[in-house]
Write a protein that holds these residues in place. Structure first.
Motif, short mmCIF file in Angstrom:
data_model
loop_
_atom_site.label_atom_id
_atom_site.label_comp_id
_atom_site.label_asym_id
_atom_site.label_seq_id
_atom_site.Cartn_x
_atom_site.Cartn_y
_atom_site.Cartn_z
N THR A 1 38.47 60.49 8.78
CA THR A 1 37.47 59.94 9.31
C THR A 1 37.32 59.75 10.60
O THR A 1 36.22 59.73 11.11
CB THR A 1 37.49 58.55 8.29
N SER A 2 38.36 59.17 11.10
CA SER A 2 38.66 58.97 12.59
C SER A 2 38.36 60.10 13.48
O SER A 2 37.45 60.08 14.63
CB SER A 2 39.92 58.12 13.08
N LEU A 3 38.67 61.25 13.13
CA LEU A 3 38.38 62.52 13.79
C LEU A 3 36.91 62.86 13.62
O LEU A 3 36.35 63.18 14.86
CB LEU A 3 39.03 64.01 13.23
N ASP A 4 36.60 62.59 12.51
CA ASP A 4 34.93 62.89 12.40
C ASP A 4 33.97 61.99 13.36
O ASP A 4 33.07 62.45 13.96
CB ASP A 4 34.61 62.75 10.96
N GLN A 5 34.41 60.67 13.29
CA GLN A 5 33.48 59.76 14.10
C GLN A 5 33.78 60.17 15.53
O GLN A 5 32.80 59.90 16.42
CB GLN A 5 34.23 58.29 13.90
N ALA A 6 35.02 60.48 16.13
CA ALA A 6 35.14 60.63 17.48
C ALA A 6 34.48 61.75 17.94
O ALA A 6 33.75 61.85 18.98
CB ALA A 6 36.79 60.83 17.74
N THR B 1 51.20 64.11 3.90
CA THR B 1 51.92 63.51 2.87
C THR B 1 51.53 61.89 3.18
O THR B 1 52.03 61.30 2.12
CB THR B 1 53.57 63.66 2.63
N TRP B 2 51.04 61.54 4.12
CA TRP B 2 50.59 60.09 4.31
C TRP B 2 49.19 59.88 3.99
O TRP B 2 48.48 60.89 3.91
CB TRP B 2 51.13 59.77 5.87
N GLY B 3 49.02 58.54 4.14
CA GLY B 3 47.50 58.41 3.84
C GLY B 3 46.99 57.68 2.43
O GLY B 3 47.99 58.01 1.53
N LYS B 4 45.96 57.33 2.17
CA LYS B 4 45.35 57.02 1.10
C LYS B 4 45.55 58.07 0.04
O LYS B 4 44.99 59.14 0.36
CB LYS B 4 44.01 56.31 1.21
N LEU B 5 45.63 57.58 -1.24
CA LEU B 5 45.40 58.89 -2.32
C LEU B 5 44.06 59.01 -2.47
O LEU B 5 43.21 58.09 -2.44
CB LEU B 5 45.98 58.22 -3.65
N LEU B 6 43.75 60.25 -2.82
CA LEU B 6 42.40 60.75 -3.15
C LEU B 6 42.30 60.73 -4.60
O LEU B 6 43.24 60.43 -5.28
CB LEU B 6 42.26 62.27 -2.57
N PRO B 7 41.06 60.80 -5.03
CA PRO B 7 40.79 60.69 -6.40
C PRO B 7 41.67 61.71 -7.30
O PRO B 7 42.03 61.49 -8.49
CB PRO B 7 39.52 61.01 -6.67
N SER B 8 41.98 62.80 -6.41
CA SER B 8 42.73 63.87 -7.31
C SER B 8 44.32 63.53 -7.28
O SER B 8 45.01 64.03 -8.03
CB SER B 8 42.63 65.12 -6.30
N GLY B 9 44.55 62.34 -6.70
CA GLY B 9 45.92 61.90 -6.72
C GLY B 9 46.77 62.26 -5.66
O GLY B 9 47.89 61.94 -5.38
N VAL B 10 46.30 63.05 -4.55
CA VAL B 10 47.18 63.84 -3.32
C VAL B 10 46.71 62.78 -2.20
O VAL B 10 45.69 62.27 -2.22
CB VAL B 10 46.89 65.41 -2.93
N PRO B 11 47.66 62.81 -1.17
CA PRO B 11 47.40 61.98 -0.05
C PRO B 11 46.26 62.54 0.73
O PRO B 11 46.16 63.80 0.90
CB PRO B 11 48.64 61.73 0.62
N SER B 12 45.74 61.58 1.28
CA SER B 12 44.50 62.07 2.22
C SER B 12 45.12 62.61 3.31
O SER B 12 44.51 63.60 4.16
CB SER B 12 43.53 60.99 2.49
N GLY B 13 46.20 62.43 3.93
CA GLY B 13 47.06 62.89 5.03
C GLY B 13 46.55 62.27 6.17
O GLY B 13 45.34 61.56 6.42
N VAL B 14 47.46 62.47 7.37
CA VAL B 14 46.90 61.99 8.74
C VAL B 14 47.45 63.15 9.78
O VAL B 14 48.50 63.89 9.37
CB VAL B 14 47.52 60.75 9.24
N SER B 15 46.97 63.08 10.84
CA SER B 15 47.37 64.16 12.01
C SER B 15 48.02 63.28 12.85
O SER B 15 47.50 62.20 13.48
CB SER B 15 46.38 64.60 12.49
#
Length: 206
Positions: A35-40, A72-86
């Motif tokens: 989300t922050s990548l998208d916004q920037a 492997t970090w970040g909030k869990l998506l509805p699929s149950g996998v982490p959303s990830g961070v860079s």
């Protein structure tokens, strides 16, 4: 060193010359969410079709492939996998400013320099200016002005931002870098400020 090709260099003209006391306070690593990548990135999209559809997904996927821990970090998506961070490193800026860039007349002298940045780049050109902390107030054209040697060029790429390698101007950017590394010239010029349009044409900056 035969020459330098600098793409959107981070240059604080009023930055400190002396090293800080290390370790410096703060944290070693930034984290970037999708989300922050998208916004920037969106803040620098000023032209129609500046990037191709779906490029955000392509870039984010590449970043996740490059960071097996961060994904492997970040909030869990509805699929149950982490959303990830860079993850990308924090830094302490010193020894790189308008004084040191001019030192010895090396840059633009024995080392020709081509500086390239996108006209909408708000990362390498701090927008708005950071008046509170000169070490974090960056200006690409100020680097061109600081270099005392005569073999120096500044090219401002139209309809491009800090993420130019992922935008539609990337092919023109690659051609420009290839030409510079082979000939250390731009349009047969070795000094001056220029603009590059969306067709890759070079013209003197107004």
């Amino acid at each position: 060193m035969e020459s330098l090709f600098l793409l959107a260099p981070i240059f604080p003209p009023q930055g400190p010359s002396n090293p800080p006391t290390l370790p410096a306070p703060g944290f070693p690593t930034h984290v970037l969410t999708r989300t922050s990548l998208d916004q920037a990135w969106a803040k620098e999209l000023k032209c129609t079709d500046q990037r191709e559809p779906g490029m955000l997904d392509v870039v984010w996927s590449a970043l996740m492939d490059n960071d097996p821990i961060g994904r492997t970090w970040g909030k869990l998506l509805p699929s149950g996998v982490p959303s990830g961070v860079s993850r990308f490193r924090n830094f302490v800026t010193w020894g790189w400013n308008k004084t040191t860039a001019a030192q010895g007349g090396v840059l633009g002298g024995s080392v020709p320099v081509l500086i390239v940045h996108g006209e909408h780049d708000q990362t390498a050109n701090t927008t708005p200016p950071n008046t509170a902390n000169p070490a974090l107030d960056f200006h690409v054209p100020a680097l061109y002005d600081s270099i005392t040697g005569s073999h120096k060029l500044l090219v401002t790429v139209k309809c491009a931002g800090h993420s130019m390698p992922w935008e539609v101007q990337h092919k023109n950017l690659h051609n420009l870098s290839k030409h510079w590394l082979q000939h250390t010239k731009v349009d047969d010029k070795t000094e001056g400020r220029f603009e590059m349009d969306e067709n890759g044409n070079i013209s003197p900056a107004p």
